[in-house]
Design a protein around this motif. Structure first.
Motif, mmCIF file in Angstrom:
data_model
loop_
_atom_site.group_PDB
_atom_site.id
_atom_site.type_symbol
_atom_site.label_atom_id
_atom_site.label_comp_id
_atom_site.label_asym_id
_atom_site.label_seq_id
_atom_site.Cartn_x
_atom_site.Cartn_y
_atom_site.Cartn_z
ATOM 1 N N ASP A 1 -6.632 -17.198 -11.970
ATOM 2 C CA ASP A 1 -5.632 -17.105 -10.903
ATOM 3 C C ASP A 1 -4.841 -15.814 -11.071
ATOM 4 O OD1 ASP A 1 -3.612 -17.383 -9.033
ATOM 5 O OD2 ASP A 1 -2.491 -18.884 -10.197
ATOM 6 N N VAL A 2 -5.047 -14.884 -10.153
ATOM 7 C CA VAL A 2 -4.291 -13.627 -10.207
ATOM 8 C C VAL A 2 -3.598 -13.372 -8.865
ATOM 9 C CG1 VAL A 2 -5.659 -12.558 -12.033
ATOM 10 C CG2 VAL A 2 -6.365 -12.286 -9.644
ATOM 11 N N THR A 3 -3.162 -14.420 -8.205
ATOM 12 C CA THR A 3 -2.425 -14.237 -6.953
ATOM 13 C C THR A 3 -1.092 -13.559 -7.245
ATOM 14 O OG1 THR A 3 -1.520 -16.467 -7.221
ATOM 15 C CG2 THR A 3 -3.456 -16.225 -5.810
ATOM 16 N N GLY A 4 -0.637 -12.767 -6.284
ATOM 17 C CA GLY A 4 0.645 -12.095 -6.435
ATOM 18 C C GLY A 4 0.491 -10.598 -6.638
ATOM 19 N N GLY A 5 1.591 -9.952 -6.981
ATOM 20 C CA GLY A 5 1.579 -8.518 -7.219
ATOM 21 C C GLY A 5 1.615 -7.699 -5.937
ATOM 22 N N TRP A 6 1.526 -6.379 -6.101
ATOM 23 C CA TRP A 6 1.578 -5.451 -4.971
ATOM 24 C C TRP A 6 0.217 -4.838 -4.694
ATOM 25 C CZ3 TRP A 6 5.700 -2.869 -8.372
ATOM 26 C CH2 TRP A 6 6.945 -3.479 -8.192
ATOM 27 N N HIS A 7 -0.159 -4.796 -3.412
ATOM 28 C CA HIS A 7 -1.324 -4.004 -3.032
ATOM 29 C C HIS A 7 -1.004 -2.531 -3.285
ATOM 30 C CE1 HIS A 7 -2.309 -7.389 0.050
ATOM 31 N NE2 HIS A 7 -2.875 -7.636 -1.131
ATOM 32 N N MET A 8 -1.980 -1.804 -3.824
ATOM 33 C CA MET A 8 -1.736 -0.400 -4.162
ATOM 34 C C MET A 8 -2.441 0.595 -3.251
ATOM 35 S SD MET A 8 0.408 -0.380 -6.585
ATOM 36 C CE MET A 8 1.086 -1.483 -7.830
ATOM 37 N N ASP A 9 -3.360 0.115 -2.429
ATOM 38 C CA ASP A 9 -4.095 1.040 -1.565
ATOM 39 C C ASP A 9 -4.602 0.294 -0.340
ATOM 40 O OD1 ASP A 9 -6.370 -0.428 -2.411
ATOM 41 O OD2 ASP A 9 -6.775 0.994 -4.035
ATOM 42 N N GLU A 10 -5.360 1.008 0.491
ATOM 43 C CA GLU A 10 -5.847 0.424 1.741
ATOM 44 C C GLU A 10 -6.899 -0.658 1.496
ATOM 45 O OE1 GLU A 10 -7.171 3.626 4.166
ATOM 46 O OE2 GLU A 10 -5.136 4.328 4.641
ATOM 47 N N GLN A 11 -7.460 -0.689 0.308
ATOM 48 C CA GLN A 11 -8.431 -1.736 -0.035
ATOM 49 C C GLN A 11 -7.747 -2.980 -0.587
ATOM 50 O OE1 GLN A 11 -11.325 -0.761 1.728
ATOM 51 N NE2 GLN A 11 -12.147 -2.031 0.081
ATOM 52 N N ALA A 12 -6.428 -2.951 -0.656
ATOM 53 C CA ALA A 12 -5.639 -4.076 -1.176
ATOM 54 C C ALA A 12 -5.920 -4.350 -2.647
ATOM 55 C CB ALA A 12 -5.890 -5.349 -0.344
ATOM 56 N N PRO B 1 -1.195 11.390 4.534
ATOM 57 C CA PRO B 1 -0.483 10.176 4.120
ATOM 58 C C PRO B 1 0.992 10.475 3.866
ATOM 59 C CG PRO B 1 -1.752 11.074 2.293
ATOM 60 C CD PRO B 1 -2.121 11.872 3.500
ATOM 61 N N GLY B 2 1.843 9.562 4.276
ATOM 62 C CA GLY B 2 3.270 9.734 4.038
ATOM 63 C C GLY B 2 3.637 9.308 2.628
ATOM 64 N N ILE B 3 4.759 9.822 2.142
ATOM 65 C CA ILE B 3 5.205 9.509 0.785
ATOM 66 C C ILE B 3 5.437 8.019 0.601
ATOM 67 C CG2 ILE B 3 7.208 9.752 -0.756
ATOM 68 C CD1 ILE B 3 7.300 12.685 0.054
ATOM 69 N N LEU B 4 5.998 7.343 1.612
ATOM 70 C CA LEU B 4 6.269 5.908 1.476
ATOM 71 C C LEU B 4 4.991 5.079 1.508
ATOM 72 C CD1 LEU B 4 9.509 5.303 3.577
ATOM 73 C CD2 LEU B 4 9.217 6.278 1.297
ATOM 74 N N ASN B 5 3.878 5.688 1.910
ATOM 75 C CA ASN B 5 2.611 4.964 1.932
ATOM 76 C C ASN B 5 1.867 5.061 0.606
ATOM 77 O OD1 ASN B 5 2.952 4.193 4.625
ATOM 78 N ND2 ASN B 5 2.130 6.133 5.361
ATOM 79 N N ASN B 6 2.421 5.794 -0.339
ATOM 80 C CA ASN B 6 1.873 5.884 -1.689
ATOM 81 C C ASN B 6 2.847 5.158 -2.607
ATOM 82 O OD1 ASN B 6 1.599 6.870 -4.442
ATOM 83 N ND2 ASN B 6 0.235 8.444 -3.651
ATOM 84 N N PRO B 7 2.485 3.963 -3.122
ATOM 85 C CA PRO B 7 3.451 3.178 -3.903
ATOM 86 C C PRO B 7 4.076 3.934 -5.079
ATOM 87 C CG PRO B 7 1.563 1.825 -3.335
ATOM 88 C CD PRO B 7 1.219 3.224 -2.922
#
Length: 524
Positions: free
Chosen positions: A201-212, A502-508
């Motif tokens: 179970d690894v649900t959670g966390g932040w997506h880091m790119d367009e591939q999630a 890509p915008g700065i806010l779109n790069n975590p």
């Protein structure tokens, strides 16, 4: 942003240009699509039609401003570039065109590398809130900008909230997420990459790119940036940014970090204490991005030591809000540390230095201090301080710990920090764009890391000059740059979208450093 009559004129002009192109090319296509047909003669004397394709280059102003804007009491400046520089400039009301400020241009400069003549205009005395643009004889006009007390606050909240939009494993409601709302994603069990039969179970966390995808090292680094920014500028962070945890009495930034930390805990191998590297989505079978199967990569030593550092730092700050969870995080950090030292040569890893610094502050255990002292004695420590992020962050933590420290060593570290900051400040003051390293190969990373350094130094030894330099770098990122482009938001006249970048806010990673940078400006 509202652009008033002047903005309407631009829209009218653009529409007229489209109508004109349509009349040239005929119905159904524009000249930019089909080119212009020109009669010609072939080599054998026969006539032919030559189809000439062309693209009209986009014109941008030669008066550069921060398109997002300025706070009323902050220093305000613009940059003019022109072969023949005027001596004066005007600031005009956006809606009426009325001149509200006149100023002189200073610091005329010629750049041999680019062949540009530039000058700077200051209009700090203009403090009235509103929407404006700049103009100058011969050169023309700038893009629009605003003066507002909340110009950084709104941007800061948007940058922080991006991480809520990137949350994995939960549904985002329209009430809080707006157009970013979606149902819960990646909720089914994942599989270990090297043991496909094992579910986890690894649900959670932040997506880091367009591939999630979700990455433990990147997540740890982002969490550390947030925690250090919170440590230095607590008053910048509120409990009302509009996330599910808002109003719970805990600063929202810590709630956001906890969401990532809970995922990082799931990514720790319960047997060895090592940290799995990443949770990657598998799109080989097609389907919807949010329902892709997830594969967990093997334990990584880089992930393990980053996890130890981040969890130790988080436990230190979170103990006043949830002591039990803080202790759980500290135990997990200790377990990861032991896994790492049993498998790696500690003194060969800068990551171990940072982790030892966090664990020493959290526990006071002298064994961690011994590791730190061994690193401090290295001949190339000063070089590492200036080039290695782990050494830099660990040193800053050593300076701020309540545990027993070597005061002479702290003095040396402060000297290193001050020298690094002074070098950045000198480069910025000598630059025509008022920023350090504007010609760096990776300008945005360079700016954001430099500004983190200045923000840290400004906290320890307050220097208004440093705050101004940080603000100038924000202006650069939001329009006062060679491309005359706002690389942060989408709602001004020329943004990263226009350049398909890509915008700065779109790069975590960049976003977390941008939050760090803005935190000093929001609290001012």
């Amino acid at each position: 942003m509202f652009f008033g009559k002047r903005g309407a004129k631009r829209i009218f002009a653009a529409c007229m240009a489209v109508l004109f192109m349509g009349s040239v090319a005929g119905c159904g296509a524009s000249s930019s699509e089909n080119g212009i047909e020109i009669p010609g003669i072939t080599g054998n004397g026969q006539s032919q039609t030559i189809n000439v394709d062309y693209e009209v280059p986009q014109q941008v102003p030669n008066i550069l401003v921060d398109q997002v804007g300025f706070k009323p009491d902050s220093e305000k400046e613009l940059l003019i570039r022109a072969k023949e520089l005027p001596t004066e400039f005007q600031i005009r009301n956006l809606e009426t065109g009325e001149v509200v400020y006149e100023g002189k241009l200073v610091k005329p400069t010629f750049d041999e590398k680019t062949g540009e003549y530039t000058a700077i205009g200051y209009f700090t005395e203009l403090k009235e809130e509103g929407n404006y643009y700049a103009s100058a004889d011969i050169v023309g006009e700038s893009y629009a900008f605003s003066i507002s007390e909340t110009v950084y606050t709104d941007l800061f909240n948007d940058a922080c909230k991006k991480f809520y939009y990137n949350r994995c494993g939960i549904a985002l409601s329209e009430n809080l997420a707006g157009e970013n709302a979606h149902s819960a994603c990646h909720t089914i069990a994942a599989h270990l990459q090297d043991e496909p039969s094992v579910e986890i179970d690894v649900t959670g966390g932040w997506h880091m790119d367009e591939q999630a995808d979700r990455d433990t090292v990147v997540g740890c680094k982002i969490a550390e940036n947030f925690l250090l920014a919170y440590e230095l500028n607590k008053e910048a962070f509120t409990d009302e940014t509009g996330i599910p945890e808002s109003g719970n009495g805990i600063p929202d930034i810590l709630d956001e970090v906890r969401y990532e930390v809970e995922w990082l805990l799931k990514m720790q191998d319960p047997k060895s204490g090592g940290e799995y590297g990443a949770a990657l989505t598998d799109n080989t079978k097609g389907g919807d991005l949010f329902s892709y199967p997830v594969v967990v990569t093997p334990v990584s030593m880089d992930s393990t030591i980053c996890f130890a550092a981040t969890l130790a730092r988080f436990s230190f700050f979170y103990q006043e809000y949830d002591p039990d969870f803080a202790r759980e995080c500290l135990r997990a950090a200790d377990k990861a540390w032991n896994c790492y030292v049993n498998n790696q040569k500690v003194l060969e890893s800068s990551g171990a230095f940072n982790a030892a610094a966090q664990l020493y502050r959290a526990t006071g255990n002298s064994s961690y201090d011994q590791i730190l002292q061994a690193f401090f004695e290295k001949r190339d420590f000063l070089e590492l301080f200036n080039t290695d992020e782990n050494i830099f962050l660990g040193s800053v933590t050593y300076l701020s710990t309540n545990q027993k420290v070597d005061m002479d060593l702290c003095g040396k570290l402060m000297k290193y920090l001050m020298q690094r900051s002074e070098d950045i400040a000198l480069k910025a003051t000598q630059s025509k764009y008022l920023v350090a390293d504007y010609d760096s190969e990776n300008i945005y990373a360079s700016i954001l890391f430099n500004m983190r350094c200045l923000t840290i130094t400004d906290y320890i030894i307050y220097n208004h000059e440093y705050t101004t330099i940080v603000e100038n770098h924000a202006h650069y990122l939001m329009g006062m740059n060679p491309d005359v482009t706002n690389y942060v938001t989408e709602y001004t006249e020329r943004t990263y979208v226009d350049g398909q970048k890509p915008g700065i806010l779109n790069n975590p990673s960049y976003d977390s450093l941008f939050v760090f940078m803005l935190s000093i400006l929001v609290k001012e």
